[in-house]
Design a protein around this motif. Structure first.
Motif, PDB file in Angstrom:
ATOM      1  N   ARG A 149       0.855  -1.184   0.000  1.00  0.00           N
ATOM      2  CA  ARG A 149       0.000   0.000   0.000  1.00  0.00           C
ATOM      3  C   ARG A 149       0.895   1.239   0.000  1.00  0.00           C
ATOM      4  O   ARG A 149       1.751   1.384   0.863  1.00  0.00           O
ATOM      5  N   VAL A 150       0.706   2.110  -1.007  1.00  0.00           N
ATOM      6  CA  VAL A 150       1.449   3.367  -1.069  1.00  0.00           C
ATOM      7  C   VAL A 150       0.585   4.471  -0.468  1.00  0.00           C
ATOM      8  O   VAL A 150      -0.651   4.430  -0.559  1.00  0.00           O
ATOM      9  N   VAL A 151       1.242   5.400   0.155  1.00  0.00           N
ATOM     10  CA  VAL A 151       0.529   6.496   0.824  1.00  0.00           C
ATOM     11  C   VAL A 151       1.169   7.808   0.406  1.00  0.00           C
ATOM     12  O   VAL A 151       2.382   7.977   0.512  1.00  0.00           O
ATOM     13  N   ALA A 152       0.346   8.723  -0.087  1.00  0.00           N
ATOM     14  CA  ALA A 152       0.784  10.090  -0.411  1.00  0.00           C
ATOM     15  C   ALA A 152      -0.112  11.067   0.331  1.00  0.00           C
ATOM     16  O   ALA A 152      -1.324  10.842   0.440  1.00  0.00           O
ATOM     17  N   ARG A 153       0.471  12.102   0.811  1.00  0.00           N
ATOM     18  CA  ARG A 153      -0.284  13.090   1.581  1.00  0.00           C
ATOM     19  C   ARG A 153      -0.203  14.437   0.883  1.00  0.00           C
ATOM     20  O   ARG A 153       0.832  14.807   0.333  1.00  0.00           O
ATOM     21  N   ASP A 154      -1.326  15.167   0.940  1.00  0.00           N
ATOM     22  CA  ASP A 154      -1.426  16.499   0.341  1.00  0.00           C
ATOM     23  C   ASP A 154      -1.838  17.475   1.426  1.00  0.00           C
ATOM     24  O   ASP A 154      -2.844  17.260   2.121  1.00  0.00           O
ATOM     25  N   LEU A 155      -1.037  18.522   1.601  1.00  0.00           N
ATOM     26  CA  LEU A 155      -1.284  19.487   2.680  1.00  0.00           C
ATOM     27  C   LEU A 155      -2.487  20.371   2.413  1.00  0.00           C
ATOM     28  O   LEU A 155      -2.945  21.067   3.321  1.00  0.00           O
ATOM     29  N   ASP A 156      -3.003  20.388   1.184  1.00  0.00           N
ATOM     30  CA  ASP A 156      -4.161  21.216   0.885  1.00  0.00           C
ATOM     31  C   ASP A 156      -5.407  20.625   1.539  1.00  0.00           C
ATOM     32  O   ASP A 156      -5.399  19.523   2.096  1.00  0.00           O
ATOM     33  N   ALA A 157      -6.506  21.379   1.443  1.00  0.00           N
ATOM     34  CA  ALA A 157      -7.746  20.975   2.087  1.00  0.00           C
ATOM     35  C   ALA A 157      -8.814  20.701   1.032  1.00  0.00           C
ATOM     36  O   ALA A 157      -8.720  21.138  -0.114  1.00  0.00           O
ATOM     37  N   GLY A 158      -9.850  19.983   1.469  1.00  0.00           N
ATOM     38  CA  GLY A 158     -10.984  19.724   0.588  1.00  0.00           C
ATOM     39  C   GLY A 158     -10.573  18.925  -0.625  1.00  0.00           C
ATOM     40  O   GLY A 158      -9.764  17.997  -0.563  1.00  0.00           O
ATOM     41  N   ALA A 159     -11.171  19.298  -1.763  1.00  0.00           N
ATOM     42  CA  ALA A 159     -10.854  18.592  -3.002  1.00  0.00           C
ATOM     43  C   ALA A 159      -9.388  18.771  -3.375  1.00  0.00           C
ATOM     44  O   ALA A 159      -8.792  17.893  -4.003  1.00  0.00           O
ATOM     45  N   ASN A 160      -8.771  19.888  -3.004  1.00  0.00           N
ATOM     46  CA  ASN A 160      -7.354  20.112  -3.324  1.00  0.00           C
ATOM     47  C   ASN A 160      -6.442  19.133  -2.595  1.00  0.00           C
ATOM     48  O   ASN A 160      -5.309  18.918  -3.010  1.00  0.00           O
ATOM     49  N   GLY A 161      -6.898  18.583  -1.482  1.00  0.00           N
ATOM     50  CA  GLY A 161      -6.085  17.636  -0.735  1.00  0.00           C
ATOM     51  C   GLY A 161      -6.559  16.209  -0.853  1.00  0.00           C
ATOM     52  O   GLY A 161      -6.034  15.322  -0.172  1.00  0.00           O
ATOM     53  N   ARG A 162      -7.600  15.953  -1.694  1.00  0.00           N
ATOM     54  CA  ARG A 162      -8.113  14.594  -1.867  1.00  0.00           C
ATOM     55  C   ARG A 162      -7.261  13.887  -2.913  1.00  0.00           C
ATOM     56  O   ARG A 162      -7.211  14.271  -4.074  1.00  0.00           O
ATOM     57  N   VAL A 163      -6.539  12.835  -2.505  1.00  0.00           N
ATOM     58  CA  VAL A 163      -5.550  12.171  -3.341  1.00  0.00           C
ATOM     59  C   VAL A 163      -6.143  10.913  -3.957  1.00  0.00           C
ATOM     60  O   VAL A 163      -6.834  10.137  -3.276  1.00  0.00           O
ATOM     61  N   SER A 164      -5.901  10.729  -5.236  1.00  0.00           N
ATOM     62  CA  SER A 164      -6.239   9.486  -5.921  1.00  0.00           C
ATOM     63  C   SER A 164      -4.983   8.956  -6.597  1.00  0.00           C
ATOM     64  O   SER A 164      -4.074   9.713  -6.934  1.00  0.00           O
ATOM     65  N   TYR A 165      -4.937   7.644  -6.784  1.00  0.00           N
ATOM     66  CA  TYR A 165      -3.734   6.978  -7.258  1.00  0.00           C
ATOM     67  C   TYR A 165      -3.997   6.342  -8.619  1.00  0.00           C
ATOM     68  O   TYR A 165      -5.077   5.801  -8.885  1.00  0.00           O
ATOM     69  N   TRP A 166      -2.939   6.363  -9.468  1.00  0.00           N
ATOM     70  CA  TRP A 166      -3.024   5.795 -10.809  1.00  0.00           C
ATOM     71  C   TRP A 166      -1.686   5.171 -11.154  1.00  0.00           C
ATOM     72  O   TRP A 166      -0.639   5.572 -10.641  1.00  0.00           O
ATOM     73  N   LEU A 167      -1.757   4.188 -12.042  1.00  0.00           N
ATOM     74  CA  LEU A 167      -0.531   3.648 -12.603  1.00  0.00           C
ATOM     75  C   LEU A 167      -0.106   4.549 -13.755  1.00  0.00           C
ATOM     76  O   LEU A 167      -0.902   4.829 -14.651  1.00  0.00           O
ATOM     77  N   SER A 168       1.160   4.972 -13.734  1.00  0.00           N
ATOM     78  CA  SER A 168       1.599   5.892 -14.779  1.00  0.00           C
ATOM     79  C   SER A 168       2.714   5.319 -15.629  1.00  0.00           C
ATOM     80  O   SER A 168       3.298   6.019 -16.434  1.00  0.00           O
ATOM     81  N   GLY A 169       3.038   4.055 -15.474  1.00  0.00           N
ATOM     82  CA  GLY A 169       4.080   3.471 -16.296  1.00  0.00           C
ATOM     83  C   GLY A 169       4.933   2.535 -15.501  1.00  0.00           C
ATOM     84  O   GLY A 169       4.651   2.198 -14.349  1.00  0.00           O
TER      85      GLY A 169
END
Length: 835
Positions: free
Chosen positions: A479-499
């Protein structure tokens, strides 16, 4: 203007016109900081004062968005005016009485602020209130009684009451008229303060016996248009002789007192003397023609002439008082004086802070200097007591700057960062310059709204995961975890395979990632022998607009399981039942051992490989069956078949040896190898034994032909027999083994498939092994195999675990041959491998 507009003279004229327009606009902006209007007092409610929106440069279409409104720094001004939301005109909202608002002041105006939003700005508006002649001159009494002795000589003057007019300017200029009477006339004398004192002048001597009283009418007319007037009846009683009126020591008494004096405080004392004696010389003091408000604030002792305060004085309400006093003797003669009292200011009013507008929340990317709040600070005191300075207390990236008309702007002093502080709480402190200084405070809460200025950040830049092969489809890898310091939708993180290398173009990937949780799952079962490790790039993206993203590398290592049994390369296994045999074939491989062989004679070697790695590929050999169990033994780790004792004449000519090959996996897997041994001193001696394997009995001449042929072939290929047997087994379905070995390519380009790991010490002798590459799989990822080490024979014989070669080990990687479809394994004392 005649002649119309002059055309411009080319580009220079156009630039001059533009420059003139810019300067005109700047001048208009400077002038618009303070607007002035004038209006007459007593206008009815709803009367137009002026086109405020037009003078501010606002069109009717801008009014809803700019939200033009009025605000006031004082206590009363705001109720007098209103702004129409429809056209932006300034109207009267309550009837204004100039006399009530400004009293006796010659100039009267009302000041307030006009606020506009989007962007926020404030303008100072001043409305001058013009006086109208709405008050008539008035006397404090309906009748004035004068006592004039009959001895009074002609020319004597008797001061009369001064009429009061609440208007100012020309509307308050009063002239007096006296009803016609031959015994009296009217004279007017200028007194300090610009007022006119009417005086009754005796024109001829009186004779009480002829006429003891006179009734005259004094008329006061102001200078308004139309003029207003007021009258008072003057009753003159002719008395006996009282020839000395009271005389004040000063015509004008002045005093300066501080505001907020307690009631009963002495202001000043007036004094009048009368040269007469007795009752005619006894003087009493009183107010003459003063408003009611004066009597509420001051009192005079009629005997002593002391003037004391009756109520609190307030500089902010009125700072100057002027009134008349009268001294009357017992004979009815009077004297008059003027009293002027100046009220000095005390610092008794703290500054008042009014929040006119607050822009909250403010975006964190607002530029430096953005106005976030507009304040008005008012101190009713005067001079230094009314001079106010403002400051902000508290740590915040804000500053306060002064604006016009007692307004202050709170602006951003540096860049805002919601991630460091989502709100800023500051206190506005307003302090005057009085002694001692008074201050007040007002708290401001500024919220900072988020903008998407932070990209998601992974907890690790690179992840490693270990997965056992043959895993279940859909198994969790990591499980990978990334955090975004922004709030609301700006801080809602989604994950994708990019290569990455987890899937070739057009092929299904080996793993997938769940968009919300970041869990990486296996898309299919992994095979260590085909793919030992792979990379995949995971992209974390927030929900801002525009979105921000970052990537992390996930390296997945596939762990080996013991899922491959050992494969025997030599001796080759027997042909499948029903398979066609070549003419003259002797069946399975055989070894010829002379009967003179002693103990330890090398009979042959069992060669086996295991596609697994590590302990799962460590092989051991055991003897499980033999025609003469005591005659042979097998090397535990080498697979060498040797004689356990010397061969005797009693031993059968044909021997069959069966060995089992086991790996060290859990559980262990195994395979068996069968070796045929012929005990004979020479090949010719062994041929009769071999001939028994042929199917059916043949003629002696035919058998002799085949025996001679076999002898010739075996003599020529004695050295290569073992290698050919191994290659024939491995490449049975392919082209001739020798050709494929000559053109074999050591690095397969077929895809993510790895050859068996032959690093275990199972092949101490020289063999050429060709392994056909598996067919290309379009759906698999293409992976180059790892370099294969060269391991000394001593390590192989010793049975040590095979590890990956160190950087110092002597690994030889040959250049790949031209044939991309063959794999070659060369096993020697220094053993190399091509896949």
């Amino acid at each position: 203007m005649s002649g119309g507009r002059r055309p411009s003279g080319g580009p220079g004229g156009g630039r001059a016109a533009v420059l003139g327009a810019v300067l005109l606009w700047l001048c208009w902006r400077a002038a618009a900081e303070r607007l002035r209007y004038s209006m007459a007092e007593e206008l009815p409610r709803g009367s137009l004062v002026g086109p405020l929106a037009r003078d501010l440069g606002l069109s009717a279409d801008e009014l809803p968005a700019r939200k033009l409104r009025v605000a006031s720094a004082g206590k009363k001004q705001l109720k007098y005016f209103t702004v129409s939301e429809g056209n932006g005109n300034l109207y009267v909202s309550e009837r204004l009485d100039r006399e009530e608002l400004c009293g006796e002041s010659l100039s009267c105006s009302v000041s307030f602020e006009a606020l506009v939003h989007n962007p926020l700005n404030v303008f100072r508006v001043e409305v001058a209130i013009e006086d109208v002649n709405d008050h008539s001159p008035a006397f404090s009494k309906d009748a004035l009684d004068l006592e004039i002795g009959e001895w009074t000589v002609p020319g004597a003057r008797f001061p009369l009451e001064i009429a009061q007019d609440a208007d100012v300017g020309s509307n308050s200029l009063i002239t007096y008229q006296l009803s016609s009477n031959p015994s009296f006339s009217l004279a007017v004398e200028e007194i300090p303060g610009g007022k006119k004192q009417p005086e009754l002048v005796l024109e001829r001597a009186l004779d009480r016996e002829k006429q003891s009283s006179f009734e005259l009418v004094l008329t006061a007319v102001d200078g308004g248009d139309p003029a207003r007037s007021g009258t008072v009846q003057v009753r003159v009683n002719v008395t006996d002789l009282n020839d000395n009126p009271p005389v004040f020591s000063k015509r004008v008494y002045e005093a300066r007192v501080a505001e907020n004096l307690p009631a009963g405080s002495l202001v000043l004392q007036v004094r009048a003397t009368d040269a007469d004696a007795g009752s005619n010389g006894r003087v009493s003091y009183s107010f003459v023609n003063v408003p009611t408000g004066i009597r509420e604030l001051f009192s005079i002792d009629k005997e002593s002439g002391e003037i004391r305060t009756e109520g609190p004085l307030d500089f902010e309400e009125k700072n100057k008082y002027s009134f008349s006093l009268e001294a009357r003797d017992g004979g009815g003669l009077t004297g008059h004086c003027q009293v002027q009292i100046d009220v000095t200011d005390e610092n008794d009013n703290a500054p008042e802070i009014t929040i006119l507008s607050l822009s909250s929340p403010v975006p964190e990317d607002a530029p430096v200097g953005t106005v976030v709040a507009l304040l008005n600070v008012n101190d009713p005191d005067s001079g230094e007591n009314g001079e106010v300075s403002c400051e902000l207390s508290g740590e915040a990236p804000l500053s306060i700057v002064a604006s016009s008309g007692g307004s202050f702007k709170v602006v951003t002093a540096s860049a805002l960062d919601r991630e460091q502080a989502s709100e800023h709480r500051v206190t506005v402190v307003a302090r005057d310059r009085g002694s001692p200084a008074l201050w007040s405070r007002r708290e401001l809460l500024l919220e900072v709204s988020d903008v998407n200025d932070n990209a998601p950040v992974f907890e690790e830049a690179s992840y490693s995961a270990y997965v056992r092969e043959n895993n279940a489809v859909g198994a969790l890898v990591l499980r990978v975890v990334a955090r975004d310091l922004d709030a609301g939708a700006n801080g809602r993180v989604s994950y994708w395979l990019s290569g990455g290398s987890a899937g070739a173009a057009g092929a299904a990937p080996l793993v997938s990632v769940e968009a919300r949780s970041g869990a990486v799952y296996a898309q299919r079962s992994l095979d260590y022998e085909q793919c030992r490790e792979f990379l995949v790039a995971v992209r974390a993206q927030d929900g801002g607009s525009p979105a921000r993203s970052s990537t992390a590398t996930v390296r997945v290592f596939v762990l080996d399981q013991n899922d491959n049994a050992p494969r025997v390369l030599y001796p080759p296994p027997p042909a499948a039942p029903g398979a066609a045999s070549a003419p003259g074939s002797v069946g399975s491989a055989f070894e010829v051992v002379p009967r003179s062989a002693s103990s330890g004679y090398l009979v042959g070697k069992v060669v086996a490989v295991d596609a697994d790695a590590g302990r799962n590929a460590w092989l051991s050999y055991e003897l499980v069956q033999a025609s003469e169990p005591a005659l042979f033994r097998v090397g535990l780790q080498s697979g060498e078949v040797r004689t356990a004792r010397a061969v005797s004449e009693r031993d059968a000519a044909k021997q069959r040896v069966v060995a089992v090959v086991k790996d060290h996996g859990e559980p262990a897997l195994s395979a068996t190898a069968t070796l045929h041994v012929v005990l004979a001193e020479s090949l010719q001696e062994a041929l009769p034994e071999l001939s028994e394997r042929a199917a059916g009995a043949e003629a002696a001449g035919e058998l002799q032909f085949y025996l001679v042929l076999a002898l010739a072939l075996l003599s020529a290929l004695l050295v290569l027999s073992v290698a050919l047997a191994v290659l024939a087994r491995l490449r049975r379905a392919g082209p001739p083994g020798v050709l494929r070995c000559l053109g074999a390519q050591r690095l397969s380009l077929a895809g993510a498939a790895f050859p068996a790991d032959f690093c275990e010490g199972t092949l101490p002798y020289s063999y050429n092994l060709c392994v056909a590459a598996p067919p290309r799989l379009a759906a698999e990822a293409a992976w180059p195999p790892p370099p294969l080490p060269i391991v000394p024979t001593e390590e192989l014989v010793a049975g040590e675990p095979c590890e990956k070669p160190s950087p110092s080990s002597s690994a030889v990687v040959e250049q790949p041959p031209a044939d991309p479809d063959a794999q070659q394994i060369t096993i020697s004392k220094t053993f190399s491998l091509c896949a």
